[in-house]
Design an enzyme around this catalytic site. Structure first.
Site, PDB file in Angstrom:
ATOM      1  CG  HIS A 153      -1.812   1.208   1.286  1.00 30.88           C
ATOM      2  ND1 HIS A 153      -1.921   1.948   2.442  1.00 30.88           N
ATOM      3  CD2 HIS A 153      -2.599   1.818   0.385  1.00 30.88           C
ATOM      4  CE1 HIS A 153      -2.743   2.956   2.237  1.00 30.88           C
ATOM      5  NE2 HIS A 153      -3.172   2.902   0.994  1.00 30.88           N
TER       6      HIS A 153
ATOM      7  CG  HIS B 174      -2.881   2.909   5.917  1.00 32.40           C
ATOM      8  ND1 HIS B 174      -1.614   3.160   5.446  1.00 32.40           N
ATOM      9  CD2 HIS B 174      -3.413   4.104   6.233  1.00 32.40           C
ATOM     10  CE1 HIS B 174      -1.391   4.464   5.461  1.00 32.40           C
ATOM     11  NE2 HIS B 174      -2.465   5.064   5.934  1.00 32.40           N
TER      12      HIS B 174
END
Length: 104
Positions: A49, A71
């Site tokens: 990510h 995250h």
């Protein structure tokens, strides 16, 4: 290869010295796995990510890496590092392995 067990990860740097990766014997057949049981795989420690580090985030019971501390992304190591949950949109980068006798 014969000395690997399911008790932990083997860290290594490839192809660049600053790129951290790991090798693991999952104990179950894995996509892209090598060895007699096709259960040895290698991946980058960087979340796909935003590149947050995933060291220390291996879950042996579920054969997954994560959650990412940035995250919360989780990756299934038995299925080529595919995203299970989180904000990542790509699989965890898998390193292609080749075995030669007792060596990777």
């Amino acid at each position: 290869v014969s000395q690997l067990n399911e008790s932990g990860l083997v860290d290594f740097r490839y192809p660049l010295e600053e790129q951290t990766n790991f090798l693991v014997k999952l104990g179950v057949t894995a996509n892209g796995g090598v060895g007699a049981s096709s259960d040895i795989v290698a991946f980058s420690y960087l979340c796909s990510h935003m590149g947050c580090p995933l060291q220390g985030r291996y879950n042996k019971e579920h054969k997954m890496l994560g959650p990412c501390l940035c995250h919360y992304s989780r990756f299934d190591l038995s299925k080529g590092g595919i995203l299970i949950l989180g904000q990542a949109t790509r699989s965890l980068p898998q390193i292609v392995l080749e075995t030669r006798g007792y060596y990777i």
